[in-house]
Design an enzyme around this catalytic site. Structure first.
Site, PDB file in Angstrom:
ATOM      1  N   PRO A  60       3.013  -2.893  -3.915  1.00  0.00           N
ATOM      2  CA  PRO A  60       3.511  -2.089  -2.792  1.00  0.00           C
ATOM      3  C   PRO A  60       4.675  -1.166  -3.124  1.00  0.00           C
ATOM      4  O   PRO A  60       5.064  -0.364  -2.274  1.00  0.00           O
ATOM      5  CB  PRO A  60       3.935  -3.158  -1.777  1.00  0.00           C
ATOM      6  N   HIS A  79      10.226  10.542   7.546  1.00  0.00           N
ATOM      7  CA  HIS A  79      11.307  10.418   6.572  1.00  0.00           C
ATOM      8  C   HIS A  79      11.214  11.572   5.575  1.00  0.00           C
ATOM      9  O   HIS A  79      10.174  11.781   4.953  1.00  0.00           O
ATOM     10  CB  HIS A  79      11.203   9.082   5.826  1.00  0.00           C
ATOM     11  N   TYR A 121       5.649  10.025  -4.730  1.00  0.00           N
ATOM     12  CA  TYR A 121       5.879   9.249  -3.511  1.00  0.00           C
ATOM     13  C   TYR A 121       5.214   9.895  -2.297  1.00  0.00           C
ATOM     14  O   TYR A 121       4.682   9.207  -1.429  1.00  0.00           O
ATOM     15  CB  TYR A 121       7.379   9.116  -3.268  1.00  0.00           C
ATOM     16  N   LYS A 134       1.298   3.037  -1.956  1.00  0.00           N
ATOM     17  CA  LYS A 134       0.052   3.765  -2.190  1.00  0.00           C
ATOM     18  C   LYS A 134      -1.195   3.097  -1.614  1.00  0.00           C
ATOM     19  O   LYS A 134      -2.233   3.750  -1.477  1.00  0.00           O
ATOM     20  CB  LYS A 134      -0.147   3.967  -3.701  1.00  0.00           C
ATOM     21  N   TYR A 137      15.686   1.633  -1.947  1.00  0.00           N
ATOM     22  CA  TYR A 137      15.103   0.872  -3.054  1.00  0.00           C
ATOM     23  C   TYR A 137      16.252   0.480  -3.988  1.00  0.00           C
ATOM     24  O   TYR A 137      16.873   1.345  -4.607  1.00  0.00           O
ATOM     25  CB  TYR A 137      14.082   1.723  -3.803  1.00  0.00           C
TER      26      TYR A 137
END
Length: 397
Positions: A293, A72, A385, A297, A201
């Site tokens: 979550p 991704h 991220y 990480k 998200y």
């Protein structure tokens, strides 16, 4: 009584990666895991791997992630019913891979079995012995209930968030920094095509939702819920209605529905234990720290710990100087706390909080708008991220 140079308690991804790296270095060791391999293989765990984690696996000869994983190059933040794309690769030059933790475990377990690794499944540690000496050990029971004693030069606890070894650290020296979150995730695996090409998200007035992918035919989705929610009390229709209303917006986006095959509630907790070393006993992965979550990480921190720990153990085995073991904690600490900050920040920004005022809710939306409208803001999110660069060679830069 048996003796081995390194004993590893925990046969999840962290313990097995350390085992694999030690094997490649020619270091004899034993792994004790309380669960069966079958049980771990069939406990589905999602996973987003940072570029450095993927490189760690590839360098270790485990390249299925790049052949079968889903790369991704971006993620989507959705709020006010609209998508806001974060170009991870364009902003950082790095990507992430959607590759379940279960798959990482299978890759490692299969390789250790092929290499003849001494991995003892259904081996439950019942007692830590002589933790303050240069010959620590454990008592453990096998699947038939027989008790065994294993001594070692170094004892590693990679036995997860309920770590037996962590709780044997002297209370006078152990410091635990923790935070409980007032919300959890209701997670489902559904049989349906993908609703979006990248992770979405979502922050909405009804609460958070995450739309993830798994395969072409099965998807992983989550929505914010009460930590005490009972998954069995939710019908399929109710689950889909809740997910749909959280992602709804003027752009008409809707999820592709299908049968719900699995459901569970995932509680949120942040925790860091310091120090991660006592004598010749060291902690790695979830045994030393846990994160919510939201920032993806947890698994990445565990793999990063192991890379550093393996490097430290190689040096220690060559020098036999216990002061070398202190380098482990100092080298992983900065990355751990960066991940704690990033995970807590993402969680606080995206989730509605029980009893929050209208002001607080609108402030969170303003933060999201500010973040996504600023290249510096998008880059900050993308850097966190995708991770913070190479693991080996000192603290993360």
């Amino acid at each position: 009584m048996e003796h081995t140079p390194v004993a590893i308690v925990g046969g999840g991804p962290a313990g097995l990666l350390l085992s694999h790296l030690l094997h490649r270095s020619g270091v004899e060791h034993v792994v004790l895991e309380a669960r069966s391999r079958h049980e771990i293989e069939h406990t589905h765990r999602a996973g987003i791997l940072e570029a450095s984690s993927v490189q760690t696996l590839v360098d270790a000869g485990l390249d299925r992630v790049v052949r079968e994983g889903d790369r991704h190059d971006g993620i989507v933040l959705r709020f006010d019913g609209e998508d806001h794309h974060i170009d991870l690769t364009g902003l950082t030059g790095r990507s992430v891979w959607l590759y379940p933790q279960t798959a990482v475990f299978i890759d490692l377990a299969t390789r250790r079995e092929a290499d003849g690794g001494d991995i003892r499944w259904e081996a439950t540690v019942t007692q830590v012995l002589d933790r303050d000496t240069d010959r620590p050990g454990v008592l453990w029971t096998d699947a038939q209930g027989a008790t065994h004693e294993l001594r070692c030069d170094v004892l590693v606890g990679a036995d997860g968030s309920r770590s037996t070894l962590r709780h044997t650290l002297p209370e006078a020296q152990r410091r635990t920094f923790s935070h409980e979150y007032p919300y959890a995730w209701f997670g489902v695996i559904v049989e349906a095509p993908r609703s979006a090409p990248e992770l979405v998200y979502t922050a909405s007035e009804h609460g958070f939702a995450l739309i993830s992918q798994r395969t072409e035919t099965h998807q992983r989705m989550y929505f914010q819920c009460d930590p005490d929610a009972d998954p069995s009390g939710w019908s399929e229709d109710r689950i889909w209605a809740e997910l749909q209303r959280r992602v709804a917006g003027p752009d008409g986006f809707r999820l592709i529905e299908g049968p719900v095959e699995e459901r569970s509630v995932l509680r949120f907790r942040s925790s860091v234990v310091e120090p991660v070393r006592h004598g010749r006993m060291l902690l790695a992965g979830d045994a030393a720290h846990s994160v919510p979550p939201t920032g993806a990480k947890g698994l990445n921190l565990a793999l990063a710990d192991v890379v550093v720990l393996h490097d430290v153990l190689e040096t220690w085995l060559a020098k036999r100087d216990d002061a070398v073991l202190d380098e482990y904690g100092s080298r992983v600490s900065e990355r751990v706390w960066r991940a704690q900050h990033f995970s807590a920040w993402m969680s606080g920004m995206l989730h509605s909080h029980p009893g929050e005022s209208g002001f607080a809710a609108r402030r969170r939306v303003a933060e999201l708008r500010t973040l996504t409208s600023s290249e510096a803001g998008r880059r900050f999110l993308a850097e966190g991220y995708t991770g913070w660069g190479p693991v080996l060679g000192g603290p993360a830069s």
